[in-house]
Design an enzyme around this catalytic site. Structure first.
Site, PDB file in Angstrom:
ATOM      1  N   CYS A 149     -14.047  15.578  14.805  1.00  0.00           N
ATOM      2  CA  CYS A 149     -13.197  16.614  15.380  1.00  0.00           C
ATOM      3  C   CYS A 149     -13.550  16.988  16.817  1.00  0.00           C
ATOM      4  O   CYS A 149     -13.222  16.264  17.747  1.00  0.00           O
ATOM      5  CB  CYS A 149     -13.219  17.845  14.475  1.00  0.00           C
ATOM      6  SG  CYS A 149     -11.805  18.967  14.781  1.00  0.00           S
ATOM      7  N   LYS A 163     -21.895  15.748  13.116  1.00  0.00           N
ATOM      8  CA  LYS A 163     -21.081  16.306  14.192  1.00  0.00           C
ATOM      9  C   LYS A 163     -21.985  16.846  15.296  1.00  0.00           C
ATOM     10  O   LYS A 163     -22.963  17.547  15.027  1.00  0.00           O
ATOM     11  CB  LYS A 163     -20.192  17.412  13.632  1.00  0.00           C
ATOM     12  CG  LYS A 163     -19.128  17.943  14.591  1.00  0.00           C
ATOM     13  CD  LYS A 163     -18.177  18.887  13.858  1.00  0.00           C
ATOM     14  CE  LYS A 163     -17.032  19.360  14.737  1.00  0.00           C
ATOM     15  NZ  LYS A 163     -16.064  20.188  13.978  1.00  0.00           N
ATOM     16  N   GLU A 193     -12.158  15.705   7.859  1.00  0.00           N
ATOM     17  CA  GLU A 193     -13.390  16.481   7.936  1.00  0.00           C
ATOM     18  C   GLU A 193     -13.493  17.390   6.697  1.00  0.00           C
ATOM     19  O   GLU A 193     -12.536  18.060   6.326  1.00  0.00           O
ATOM     20  CB  GLU A 193     -13.342  17.307   9.219  1.00  0.00           C
ATOM     21  CG  GLU A 193     -14.567  18.121   9.533  1.00  0.00           C
ATOM     22  CD  GLU A 193     -14.427  18.858  10.862  1.00  0.00           C
ATOM     23  OE1 GLU A 193     -15.427  19.419  11.330  1.00  0.00           O
ATOM     24  OE2 GLU A 193     -13.302  18.863  11.427  1.00  0.00           O
TER      25      GLU A 193
END
Length: 649
Positions: free
Chosen positions: A169, A114, A45
């Site tokens: 994540c 995300k 990331e």
């Protein structure tokens, strides 16, 4: 090739905020992965800028430099044959998103955003970024450097038959992750680019979460996290990488705190595709969540350009030549102990329900030994005396002194009294009635003994209110290496789902764990005895002359074949390829191919014996009961399987 794909994770050294430095380190890792013929490479990331930039993400200079780096990476990707997935900020319409850029063959194929932004404890991502759910619908396709590019959290990428998707994540940690929805929509590989800081016990928790997610979603799950060169102002990042495949950990970086490395692994999507086809709950969930699934966009990378990823030969995929047996002693002992308890539990229930005594034919071989041990333990569990164990040994034409004496020692060591019934005269009389010459040692000669033994066991059980406990194992059932209405038949078979290669270790674990201390020595001699039905006379030295594996082939090969044919439905060509990998240096290609032909022929031709097999407890993922795992016609043709083997050179 054979549904194998090669993936890699790269954790480059990072200089927080120095995009030029980070770009150069990323290129180094791509070039290294290219030499290993990686097909997909994933970076952490925000790998372009560094994850821990904090309020520097509001700086135009950093954002412009990051965008330029992505443009350069797209241009560079013309030179390599792998999909590049890299994290960087994405600014659009005065909003900033945490993004994963998917790049291949000179094209930016998609920008995955995300969804879940952690904003608790040490995380403040909502200070800098918007969620993918904040992206206006009109921006599902955006202009990037003059090119129309799909953007959002609903993109599945497809290339060379592989469907994959990316989450970032925190997305993994959500109750319903984007990865779950991607999987239900057809993605077979989920890639998570992450920046997960390290805490005590977090690594194990993260690993367990990824393994369970790969099992729940029936997928391969590739994870890569930011390394130790991120800012250590208040946190430490560990560079944790791993690959899980449908509930199994395939690979993981070794160091607890890691940085600047490349991890390579091959995945076998044949396993995923097989299990998804069988798992109807997975399909039903797709229907249940069809509103979410239907919003997915599939991006065909091949339509972006004519480039293809290189084929993967799966050479980095670890193939266990004994798939039924755990690789370490501690795991093996634990597995065998659990299986033994399952066998004992099944027989105990049957004995308690019927009130019968267990009746077992004991030959001194491994299969009957294991069944006898299970029966003895079941009686102990029920609080019944060892004298209730009815153990009958029936010597005949092929019985050797070694197996005969071992059977007597074992029975007495368990606290029972052996019953000896010599069947030679009965078999001779029967063969004479048939007009069969005693010098003709054919299948009739052999099967007469097996059926005589079964008849005695059944009739003896009738006399004493007994229950005949079967001894035949899974491998024998797969090959039909048993006499129909002979040792094929019993009233309850405790070994029916135990493969031959595991039987030896089952007995060894009983000895190792001192379950029956008085029997340890004889158990070890039994496991050293060659596998034989002992239906032909001993040699001139009184030793076993009839060795099963000389006739039917090595059981370690047949168990390997059985596992991949039954567990995943692999083609003969793939089974042969995997066997060649697993047994390289032990068997030639010609030997493996010969016994694989034998396996398929016998597996098909002997189904009629399995169609009427007795009850028995299932202990593993591969079983052959006609009431459970294998519903197969007894007259099915094996022609297409054999013809595929004929094409192998």
């Amino acid at each position: 090739m054979h549904d194998f794909y090669r993936v890699s994770t790269a954790v480059p050294d990072v200089s927080v905020g120095d995009v030029n430095y980070n770009y150069d380190r990323i290129i180094e890792k791509i070039e290294k992965a290219e030499r290993y013929e990686s097909q997909i490479i994933a970076f952490p990331e925000m790998a372009i800028t560094g994850y821990s930039c904090q309020d520097l993400f509001f700086q135009n200079s950093l954002l412009k430099k990051a965008k330029d780096a992505i443009k350069n990476l797209v241009a560079y990707s013309e030179r390599v044959r792998q999909v590049i997935i890299v994290g960087a900020p994405f600014r659009y319409d005065n909003r900033l998103y945490n993004a994963a850029y998917v790049i291949f063959g000179g094209c930016l194929c998609g920008i995955t955003l995300k969804t879940y932004l952690p904003n608790y404890a040490e995380f403040y991502e909502k200070r800098w970024f918007d969620s993918a759910t904040d992206l206006p619908d009109k921006y599902s396709v955006v202009d990037f450097n003059g090119e129309s590019v799909p953007v959002g959290n609903n993109i599945i990428y497809e290339l060379n038959g592989l469907k994959f998707a990316v989450e970032i994540c925190e997305d993994l940690w959500a109750p319903v992750s984007p990865g779950t929805l991607y999987s239900l929509a057809g993605a077979e590989l989920i890639i998570n680019i992450s920046a997960s800081n390290e805490l005590i016990s977090k690594r194990d928790h993260r690993k367990n979460l990824i393994i369970e997610t790969s099992a729940k979603n029936v997928c391969d799950y590739l994870y890569v996290s930011a390394g130790a060169s991120e800012s250590t102002q208040d946190l430490i990042f560990s560079g944790h990488s791993m690959l899980a495949e449908n509930g199994s950990l395939i690979n993981e970086n070794a160091d607890f705190i890691a940085n600047d490395y490349l991890m390579m692994a091959d995945i076998d999507l044949g396993r995923i595709r097989s299990d998804r086809m069988r798992n109807k709950s997975f399909t039903d969930t797709t229907t249940f969540l069809k509103g979410f699934v239907n919003r997915m966009t599939v991006v065909d990378l091949a339509k972006k350009n004519s480039r293809r990823i290189t084929d993967c030969d799966g050479k980095y995929y670890i193939v266990n030549k004994h798939p039924f047996i755990p690789s370490t002693k501690s795991k093996r002992l634990k597995r065998c102990e659990e299986i033994f308890d399952m066998q004992v539990g099944g027989l105990s229930k049957r004995l308690k329900l019927t009130g019968c005594k267990p009746v077992i034919g004991v030959s001194g071989g491994m299969d009957s030994t294991l069944a006898l041990l299970v029966a003895a333990r079941a009686l102990e569990k029920l609080g019944r005396p060892a004298s209730d164990l009815v153990a009958i040994t029936m010597p005949a034409f092929g019985t050797t002194d070694r197996t005969y004496n071992n059977s007597l020692k074992l029975i007495k060591g368990l606290g029972a009294e052996p019953i000896i019934i010599n069947i030679k005269e009965a078999c001779e009389k029967h063969l004479a009635d048939l007009g069969h010459d005693m010098e003709t040692k054919d299948i009739t000669y052999e099967n007469t003994q097996a059926r005589e033994r079964t008849q005695i066991l059944m009739d003896y059980a009738n006399m004493i209110n007994g229950l005949v406990v079967g001894t035949g194992d899974l491998s024998e059932l797969a090959l039909g290496w048993c006499t129909y209405n002979g040792d094929q038949m019993s009233m309850y078979n405790v070994n029916g789902s135990i493969p031959k290669t595991l039987v030896r270790w089952m007995i060894d674990s009983v000895a190792e764990n001192n379950v029956f201390p008085e029997c340890s020595d004889v158990l070890r001699d039994i496991t050293d005895t060659p596998i034989s039905p002992e239906l032909l006379p001993p040699d001139e030295n009184g030793n076993i002359s009839q060795k099963t594996e000389d006739k039917v082939g090595p059981y370690e090969l047949h168990d390997f074949f059985l596992y991949y044919v039954m567990r995943y439905g692999y083609s003969p060509a793939k089974v042969f390829y995997l066997a060649g990998r697993a047994f390289e240096g032990e068997y030639t290609r010609e030997v493996i191919l010969n016994w694989l032909r034998v396996f398929y022929k016998r597996f098909f031709n002997q189904q009629f014996k399995r169609s009427c097999m007795p009850d028995g407890v299932k202990v593993g993922s591969v079983a052959l009961s006609p009431r459970g795992d294998l519903r197969m016609p007894s007259d099915a043709s094996f022609n297409i399987w054999m013809k595929e083997l004929e094409r192998i050179r």
